[in-house]
Scaffold this motif. Structure first.
Motif: not given
Lengths: 322, 518
Positions: A201, A203-208, B321, B343, B347, B361-362, B364, B375-376, B429-430
């Motif tokens: 995904n 977009e999800a990767a970018r937003l992470s 963000f 992004t 972060i 968006q949130g 995978i 991931l982040p 995650k956050w």
């Protein structure tokens, strides 16, 4: 429901191979060929098959990274040719064998970087970009050689293609090193996790916070580099460079990746499957030769087996997902 | 066989209010059970829908609502029990059969073809034809206009669906169902992505459908909607029907109790935290007249961005963000100006964001809980790009325990989790990133009541840790219940600001709908 232990085991299988089906197909083909011809199951022939498969397998390793991000690299066959003629040309111009090898790998890398930059910074579909570089690179190879082969008979230069370490031919050693490295990168490094995340995904990767463009560009650079390396190996094996080498090889590489269970949509699959896929393709050609099948029928047979293998894989996946 | 012949024989036009037998009961399910490996999804369900009513069906995630819909649509077959539609036993329900007798479902994921016109979507699969295979566009457009008028919608039938917003697309789905002479329309959480105004329009359409004699089963997570729209309500819990009541005879608290099986006393845990220093300051934003507005969030404070869909609240959040370029405004974190163009820079500056759409968006979805949570922050657990996997696993396990994510194993694929647990994975995650500023865009959308309370609890914990929280929510009671301050966004501008005690739903809606010019 499966007992808990069994389920972890399935998960572990998936983790290394992506899917078990390709391995089953490979074993079945081997069994069938050993029954049909005594010449198949000899150590000499097996090493020969792996050596023949190694070129496609090395290209397919880079292709796996690209496809896992959801991309595609159609330029690899042409990059192989450009690398081949540049390395042979450098050698013919009087440079050292090492410089010639580096020139070949470097030109592949340069094209790979260009692919990556146009795709990510220019935001153009990978299919279109690499279709463009496919023809550009092939054209450059023809212009550079004026259509004629370049000889490359230096023994040190030819070591990568013809040499041996112990009983193993050098291409097989390179194959092993490349696959161990890519396996490690995919499963143990941040880069590998990001590749799967982007394919799963984007977009999800970018937003992470994943630097999507950088990672994607890097996969094309690696794919170009490995295509360049393959070009040098092939030139060493043949002792000459030709501008039409590797024509259509991108399709064999993609076939190996897909046969290995990696999804063309990205995010799912792995490098072990690709190795199995490349071996299936190689063994198939070898077997058809051993069985004296008319050369014109061979592509047909190859295509049929690829389709059957993928249909089988679909079935297995669908039943294990339910 | 006999009743199949009979049922195929009757296809009622939508305006045939009387129906055939005028039976008060359009649909009845008797003792219907459905078992999946490991779960009893429906347990001897008795469910009855009367002709011409709007019947709300509510329950937490996993209560069995989707299984029930899928049986009604013919996608699943019940293991046992009876299905009676308009007095006929339905023996072998298939999707084609159910559609033919007049049952239509509008799923959350709409089934429209984006690059075909509104009219072609409405009549997809049963186009009026001049000769076999050639579409009669004149008739198709004429009938599309009639259907849309009937619903009170002003939409040219020639528009491409791709050019429509989500709300208009839903209305096209309704018209599509109507074109197939629908008698029972099932709507699965249609208002989840809609703004207040769009919801009101949709409700008008549903009420018009009722006037046309169409019966509606309406599934929702929002209890307010049950009271605004429905005639009767059925509550499902753990695959069982807890009860069916006329809406006038129940209160909100009754429904919550029926859904959860326990009292939720303190729905919004009011934080007792005194806001500290300013953590996030965005200045130079478009205000009512000039680029002079400021958005400030302090440590331990929840600031809400209120506004209608498309007002620019999500856009502003994404700009802060670094997900989209910021045309106006400067960002400071703890008094230091920061440059955020992507992004990862956000972060690093200590900002995190839970995006509005969990699935696209949130998360995978095909990767594991551990992969998603880490991931982040993965690069912080790596040297020379090589990940210390044991450390990552420990970190993930700790977070899973801390906010009580219900999973069997951290290697479990996220797709298999319930909505509430998926949302908790995103929150985790956050938490892992130890960010100072957390943007929450619709953190409880599509999440059931029980999980919602738990998400509020996590937000409360974050506030106690001194995080600065920027909250976006279309659910006004939630927004007012959680926040310390409200900033109202309208047309991309910050138009008003209230302390919690001074904010009411009415004033917020007034500013959010642009009725402040005088």
């Amino acid at each position: 429901m499966l007992p808990a232990r069994l389920r972890t085991e399935t998960r572990d299988w998936r983790r290394i191979g992506g899917s078990v089906a390709p391995i089953v197909v490979l074993i079945l083909i081997c069994l069938l060929l050993s029954l049909l011809t005594p010449r198949f199951l000899t150590s000499e022939n097996l090493i020969n098959v792996v050596r023949q498969s190694s070129l496609n397998a090395i290209v397919a390793a880079g292709m796996t990274l690209v496809i896992l991000t959801g991309g595609i690299d159609l330029s690899v066959g042409s990059l192989l040719a450009v690398s081949s003629v540049f390395s042979a040309g450098t050698l013919a111009a009087g440079s050292s064998p090492l410089a010639a090898i580096l020139a070949g790998i470097g030109i592949g890398l340069a094209f790979g970087v260009a692919n990556g930059l146009i795709i990510t910074v220019g935001d153009v579909a990978p299919f279109i970009v690499t279709l463009g570089t496919l023809t550009i690179a092939r054209g450059i190879a023809l212009v550079y050689t004026n259509g004629a082969p370049i000889m490359a008979m230096d023994n040190d230069f030819r070591f990568l293609g013809r040499g041996g370490i112990g009983f193993l031919p050098v291409p097989i050693v390179i194959l092993i090193v490349v696959y161990l490295a890519v396996y490690f990168v995919l499963n143990r490094t941040t880069f590998g996790s990001y590749v799967y995340a982007i394919g799963g995904n984007q977009e999800a990767a970018r937003l992470s916070g994943v630097r999507v463009r950088l990672i994607k560009a890097a996969t094309y650079a690696i794919s170009g580099l490995l295509a360049g390396l393959t070009g040098v190996i092939l030139t060493g094996r043949l002792g000459s460079a030709q501008p039409n080498l590797g024509s259509g090889d991108e399709l064999d590489a993609i076939a190996a990746v897909v046969l290995g269970g990696t999804s063309l949509a990205g995010g799912r699959g792995g490098i072990v499957g690709t190795l199995v896929g490349a071996l299936i393709i190689g063994i198939l050609s070898n077997g058809l030769n051993l069985l004296n099948v008319n050369a014109y029928y061979q592509p047909v047979a190859k295509g049929v087996v690829i389709l059957i293998a993928i249909l089988v894989d679909r079935r297995v996946r669908a039943s294990s997902a339910a | 066989m006999n009743d199949l012949m009979h049922a195929t024989g009757q296809a009622h036009p939508p305006d045939a209010t009387a129906g055939s037998a005028a039976s008060p009961c359009l649909l009845r399910m008797n003792q219907v059970s459905k078992r999946f490996p490991g779960v009893l999804a429906l347990d001897r369900v008795d469910f009855e829908v009367q002709t011409g009513e709007i019947h709300a069906l509510i329950g937490e995630n996993g209560a069995g609502k989707s299984t029930l819909i899928k049986i009604l649509s013919g996608a699943y077959q019940a293991d046992s029990g009876e299905l009676i539609f308009d007095g006929q036993h339905i023996q072998q329900p298939t999707p084609a059969r159910m559609q033919h007798i007049g049952v239509s479902v509008i799923y959350q994921e709409l089934n429209l073809v984006p690059y075909l016109s509104v009219a072609r979507n409405i009549f997809l699969g049963h186009e009026p034809q001049i000769v076999q295979g050639v579409i009669d566009f004149r008739t198709m457009h004429q009938r599309s206009r009639e259907l849309l008028n009937l619903l009170g919608i002003d939409l040219p039938p020639t528009r491409l669906v791709a050019d429509l917003g989500i709300a208009a697309r839903q209305l096209v789905e309704v018209a599509k169902a109507l074109s197939r002479r629908v008698r029972l329309l099932i709507m699965d959480e249609p208002t989840a992505p809609l703004s207040e105004q769009e919801t009101a329009t949709l409700f008008d359409v549903v009420r018009r459908l009722r006037q046309q004699g169409v019966t509606v089963i309406y599934i929702s997570h929002r209890l307010e909607e049950v009271f605004r729209l429905a005639d009767r309500v059925t509550v499902l819990r753990d695959g069982r029907v807890i009860g069916t009541r006329p809406v006038e005879a129940v209160t909100r608290d009754d429904l919550v109790r029926m859904m959860v099986g326990r009292e939720i006393t303190e729905q919004y845990p009011k934080s007792q935290v005194q806001p500290g220093e300013v953590v996030l300051r965005v200045s130079g934003l478009p205000g009512r007249t000039d680029h002079d507005a400021e958005l400030v969030v302090r440590a331990g404070e929840i600031v809400a961005l209120a506004g209608l869909m498309g007002s620019g609240r999500t856009e502003l959040a994404r700009q802060i963000f670094g997900a989209d370029p910021m045309p106006h405004g400067r960002i400071e974190i703890r008094g230091r100006p920061v440059r955020i163009h992507s992004t990862w820079q956000a972060i690093e500056a200590g900002i995190g964001m839970v995006p509005e759409d969990r699935k696209t968006q949130g998360l995978i979805l095909e990767r594991s809980v551990a992969d998603n949570i880490s991931l982040p922050v993965l690069s912080r657990y790596a040297r020379a790009m090589i990940v210390r996997q044991a450390d990552v696993r420990n970190m993930v396990r700790e977070l899973v325990r801390a906010i009580d994510i219900r999973i069997q194993h951290i290697a479990q694929v996220v797709r298999t989790l319930s909505g509430g647990n998926q949302q908790k994975v995103i929150l985790a995650k956050w938490l892992a990133s130890h960010c100072d500023v957390l943007i929450l865009d619709e953190p409880t959308r599509g999440v059931d009541v029980g999980a919602r309370t738990e998400i509020y609890r996590v937000i409360g914990q974050l506030v106690e840790q001194g995080k600065a929280i920027l909250l976006i929510s279309s659910d006004l009671p939630e927004l007012l219940g959680l926040c310390d301050r409200v900033v109202v966004v309208y047309g991309g501008r910050l138009v008003a600001q209230f302390e919690r005690h001074a904010a009411t739903a009415e004033t917020i809606i007034r500013y959010a709908s642009g009725a402040f010019a005088d």
